[in-house]
Enzyme design. Structure first.
Site, PDB file in Angstrom:
ATOM      1  N   ASP A 331       0.856  -1.167   0.000  1.00 43.05           N
ATOM      2  CA  ASP A 331       0.000   0.000   0.000  1.00 43.05           C
ATOM      3  C   ASP A 331       0.905   1.235   0.000  1.00 43.05           C
ATOM      4  O   ASP A 331       2.002   1.192   0.531  1.00 43.05           O
ATOM      5  CB  ASP A 331      -0.862  -0.030   1.267  1.00 43.05           C
ATOM      6  CG  ASP A 331      -1.992   0.962   1.210  1.00 43.05           C
ATOM      7  OD1 ASP A 331      -2.486   1.217   0.098  1.00 43.05           O
ATOM      8  OD2 ASP A 331      -2.374   1.474   2.268  1.00 43.05           O
ATOM      9  N   ASP A 530      -1.207  -0.768   6.256  1.00 42.59           N
ATOM     10  CA  ASP A 530      -1.210  -0.340   7.646  1.00 42.59           C
ATOM     11  C   ASP A 530      -2.420  -0.895   8.392  1.00 42.59           C
ATOM     12  O   ASP A 530      -2.577  -0.690   9.579  1.00 42.59           O
ATOM     13  CB  ASP A 530      -1.140   1.189   7.765  1.00 42.59           C
ATOM     14  CG  ASP A 530      -2.237   1.863   6.959  1.00 42.59           C
ATOM     15  OD1 ASP A 530      -3.177   1.161   6.542  1.00 42.59           O
ATOM     16  OD2 ASP A 530      -2.167   3.078   6.743  1.00 42.59           O
ATOM     17  N   ASP A 534      -7.573  -1.210   5.171  1.00 47.96           N
ATOM     18  CA  ASP A 534      -7.351  -2.274   4.200  1.00 47.96           C
ATOM     19  C   ASP A 534      -7.393  -3.671   4.804  1.00 47.96           C
ATOM     20  O   ASP A 534      -6.783  -4.593   4.288  1.00 47.96           O
ATOM     21  CB  ASP A 534      -6.061  -2.045   3.404  1.00 47.96           C
ATOM     22  CG  ASP A 534      -4.936  -1.515   4.267  1.00 47.96           C
ATOM     23  OD1 ASP A 534      -5.036  -1.683   5.490  1.00 47.96           O
ATOM     24  OD2 ASP A 534      -3.979  -0.948   3.731  1.00 47.96           O
TER      25      ASP A 534
HETATM   26  P1  ADP Z   1      -4.641   4.982   0.113  1.00 45.31           P
HETATM   27  O1  ADP Z   1      -4.861   3.831  -0.777  1.00 45.31           O
HETATM   28  O2  ADP Z   1      -3.521   5.849  -0.419  1.00 45.31           O
HETATM   29  O3  ADP Z   1      -4.470   4.613   1.543  1.00 45.31           O
HETATM   30  P2  ADP Z   1      -7.413   5.841   0.588  1.00 45.31           P
HETATM   31  O4  ADP Z   1      -8.157   4.665   0.061  1.00 45.31           O
HETATM   32  O5  ADP Z   1      -7.431   6.055   2.054  1.00 45.31           O
HETATM   33  O6  ADP Z   1      -5.924   5.969   0.010  1.00 45.31           O
HETATM   34  O7  ADP Z   1      -8.010   7.148  -0.112  1.00 45.31           O
HETATM   35  C1  ADP Z   1      -7.994   7.251  -1.520  1.00 45.31           C
HETATM   36  C2  ADP Z   1      -8.213   8.670  -1.967  1.00 45.31           C
HETATM   37  O8  ADP Z   1      -9.506   9.140  -1.555  1.00 45.31           O
HETATM   38  C3  ADP Z   1      -7.238   9.663  -1.415  1.00 45.31           C
HETATM   39  O9  ADP Z   1      -6.055   9.736  -2.183  1.00 45.31           O
HETATM   40  C4  ADP Z   1      -8.031  10.968  -1.481  1.00 45.31           C
HETATM   41  O10 ADP Z   1      -7.982  11.489  -2.787  1.00 45.31           O
HETATM   42  C5  ADP Z   1      -9.447  10.513  -1.208  1.00 45.31           C
HETATM   43  N1  ADP Z   1      -9.815  10.666   0.205  1.00 45.31           N
HETATM   44  C6  ADP Z   1     -10.019   9.696   1.103  1.00 45.31           C
HETATM   45  N2  ADP Z   1     -10.375  10.192   2.296  1.00 45.31           N
HETATM   46  C7  ADP Z   1     -10.362  11.544   2.186  1.00 45.31           C
HETATM   47  C8  ADP Z   1     -10.627  12.633   3.071  1.00 45.31           C
HETATM   48  N3  ADP Z   1     -10.954  12.470   4.365  1.00 45.31           N
HETATM   49  N4  ADP Z   1     -10.515  13.894   2.579  1.00 45.31           N
HETATM   50  C9  ADP Z   1     -10.186  14.089   1.302  1.00 45.31           C
HETATM   51  N5  ADP Z   1      -9.932  13.112   0.425  1.00 45.31           N
HETATM   52  C10 ADP Z   1     -10.002  11.853   0.833  1.00 45.31           C
HETATM   53 MG    MG Z   2      -4.649   3.561   3.313  1.00 44.72          MG
END
Ligand code: ADP
Ligand code: MG
Length: 641
Positions: A331, A530, A534
């Site tokens: 990730d 983490d 996920d």
């Molecule tokens: P990652 O796979 O990098 O852990 P996430 O699945 O947590 O990412 O989130 C994917 C995308 O969704 C982020 O890159 C962001 O664009 C958007 N996103 C998620 N949560 C938020 C939030 N609280 N505020 C703004 N954007 C968010």
């Molecule tokens: Mg994440």
């Protein structure tokens, strides 16, 4: 109430008592054996000698009889029974000496085995001993010493320089570098300031700290860690259950084989005495003691070594699976990067910057997402926290939405913007491209249309590059990155680290589907994350590895392997240890098999004496246990070269 630590010391004490008891029995057996030997040297001492040998058999066979009887009651045969039958057989044909020697060596090997494995278990529990017994608690204006078992969430504790922390908690006052190696295997001290989490048993550096307890002692990270390891050791993996099943069948086979051999030797014209004797030797030669202990000896040692190095294997099966991994998916956020993004860019399009920040902070305040925390922190710094949002809802993989003063707002990525039917103007498009080229994750804020764009940058972990290189050295064929972030950022990081592939803009459910796909394409796959959002992704892989286990409860639950520290260099280390464990397990199985085959062949072809068969049999058992113990001292030096 019995606390965890008391329970542990209780089980530890009863284990020590058991080992001491079997050591005494082995000693008694030895002296009876010597006594019998000396007595039978003298004329007329024959009868005394026989009694001494008989006593040796009783002492030597005591534990074995108890175990064999317990199994028999459950209609199960085991190796102890084979040994007892062999010894009785030897006595029946007038070879009491041989019977006594057999049981002496069997009991000696068992004692050594129990001692060695007991040491391994205690290597893990030794952590518990580091914990202080009492803590200096603030009660009003007073400071009182309280036993750690009585600490409750909310208690405030003083921790002096150089003292071990008595509980999990949060720093309220003071700054210090805390040595968390007992928990994470990480030798560098971690700087702690008010607001940071700290853990029981870690060692305070030079600063005096005031901390607030967040968890009762029985639920501290350390207690749960020890609990998980203990459970991992007692819970039988599928592989072990299979071994058990084989062992049952095999034991029957050995018994039937020995009976068949007896008949064959008789048919070949041997006297009953000789035939019986040789069948007995065969029984000993074919017993699978070394085979049975080969896997647990290695797995237990590996778990203890892992725990000391900050890697928790949740089962023997997890070690096996990690050792056989061919590809790895990581990730991005929080795994390859630090997961502590900062707000770096801001483009206010239809309002001023303060207003944009204020709206964004209001929406993100309830969220735990690293992006949200970065935005709120920046807004606070700029004094732009002025409004509040209600009915806030997180949209996984996209962003967040809520109501601010009767109007609904949203903040998130392009996908969310499209779903909200916002028109993406050319100046918005330009800002997005500019921010993303600088490696930023972009957050679009809007209501009907787009109000502005925020850019948040996360830095790579300093150790990520080396960790990936080491994984390559270990021969991993394919290393991938998964992220919900935009493709431009993903490409930049992937190129920097030299990864094979990256997959961007994934929703959590896309990740699960992708993992299945990657397993089909690349074979056995480990997913490293983490564990925050996920957990299903970790579960979909052949092995789920979670980072930052200290302080992250979800990670502890959702994965097969936990890296306790927040340090990616533990990942190749864990793979290396798992591989070494698998190698040693295979060596052990080979030793066990070769010993059986050699001894059985010799028994059938030549005339093998019973003591020789016994020594070969017990010798291989002890060898296998010692070989497994080598893992306790495993070092990753093979990785540095
Ligand atoms: P990652 O796979 O990098 O852990 P996430 O699945 O947590 O990412 O989130 C994917 C995308 O969704 C982020 O890159 C962001 O664009 C958007 N996103 C998620 N949560 C938020 C939030 N609280 N505020 C703004 N954007 C968010
Ligand atoms: Mg994440």
């Amino acid at each position: 109430m019995v606390t965890t630590s008391e329970r542990l010391t209780q089980s530890q004490r009863s284990e020590n008592r058991r080992i001491r008891f079997s050591a005494y029995l082995t000693g008694i057996t030895f002296f009876c054996l010597i006594g019998g030997f000396l007595a039978s040297r003298f004329s007329g001492g024959q009868a005394v000698g026989f009694v001494a040998y008989l006593l040796a058999c009783i002492a030597g066979g005591w534990s074995a009889s108890k175990k064999a009887w317990q199994e028999l009651k459950r209609f199960r045969l085991d190796i102890d029974l084979l040994m007892l039958i062999a010894a009785l057989g030897a006595i029946a044909v007038g070879k009491a000496v041989d019977g006594a020697v057999l049981l002496f060596l069997f009991s000696l090997a068992n004692t050594l085995e129990e001692y060695a494995l007991g040491r391994t278990r205690q290597a893990i529990r030794a952590l518990e001993k580091l914990r202080p017994e009492r803590a200096l608690v603030l009660r009003g204006d007073l400071e009182v010493w309280v036993p750690v078992e009585e600490l409750a969430p909310g208690d405030r504790i003083r921790v002096g320089p150089g003292e071990r922390l008595p509980a999990d908690g949060i720093i309220v006052e003071g700054e210090s570098a805390v040595d968390e190696s007992a928990l994470t295997g990480e030798s560098l001290p971690v700087d702690k300031a008010p607001g940071n989490s700290v853990f029981s048993c870690t060692l305070n550096g030079n600063g005096a700290l005031l901390m607030e307890v967040t968890r009762p002692n029985s639920q501290s990270t350390l207690a749960r860690l020890i609990n998980l390891v203990e459970r991992a050791q007692t819970e039988k993996s599928h592989a072990e259950e299979f071994t058990q099943w084989i062992k049952q069948r095999y034991t029957v086979l050995v018994l039937v084989g020995a009976a068949f051999a007896l008949m064959t030797f008789l048919a070949l014209g041997h006297s009953f005495g000789t035939a019986f004797h040789r069948a007995t030797v065969l029984l000993v030669a074919a017993s699978p003691c070394a085979l049975v202990i080969s896997t647990p000896a290695a797995v237990l040692s590996a778990m203890a070594r892992g725990a000391r190095g900050g890697v928790l294997f949740k089962s023997g099966a997890a070690i096996e699976a990690l050792a056989r991994v061919e590809a790895m998916a990581l990730d991005k956020t929080g795994t390859l990067t630090q997961g502590k993004p900062r707000l770096t860019n801001l483009a206010a399009l239809r309002c001023d910057e303060q207003e944009l920040l204020s709206l964004a902070a209001a929406l993100e305040r309830p969220s735990e997402h690293p992006i949200a925390r970065a935005i709120v922190a920046f807004a606070e710094q700029k004094g732009a926290v002025t409004t509040q949002a209600s009915a806030v809802k997180a949209i996984p993989g996209e962003g967040i939405q809520g109501e601010i003063g009767n109007e609904s707002y949203w903040a998130g990525n392009l996908r969310l913007a499209r779903r909200s039917k916002a028109i993406i103007s050319s100046d918005a498009r330009a800002a997005l491209a500019r921010f993303e080229e600088q490696g930023c994750t972009t957050i679009i804020l809007g209501n009907q249309g787009i109000l502005g764009i925020l850019g948040v940058a996360d830095t790579l972990r300093p150790e990520s590059k080396v960790a990936v290189q080491r994984l390559r050295v270990l021969g991993l064929k394919n290393i991938q990155m998964l992220t919900g972030d935009n493709a431009r950022v993903a490409r930049a990081i992937s190129e920097e680290l030299g990864l094979d592939e990256f997959h961007a803009q994934l929703l959590p459910e896309d990740k699960v589907a992708l993992i299945r796909e990657l397993r089909r394409r690349h074979g056995r796959l480990a997913m490293v994350g983490d564990g925050l959002n996920d957990a299903p992704v970790l579960a979909a892989a052949d092995v789920g590895v979670a980072m930052g286990g200290a302080g992250n409860d979800v990670a502890l639950e959702a994965s097969d392997v936990v890296l306790m520290s927040d340090n990616l260099s533990r990942l190749p280390w864990a793979v290396g240890l798992a591989r070494a464990t698998r190698r040693i397990t295979l060596q052990n199985l080979t030793i066990g098999l070769v010993a059986i085959l050699t001894l059985v062949t010799l028994t059938l072809s030549a005339h093998l004496e019973l003591p020789v068969a016994v020594i070969g049999h017990e010798g291989s058992t002890v060898l296998v246990v010692l070989n497994g113990l080598r893992l306790l001292f495993w070092r990753s030096s093979a990785l540095e070269g």
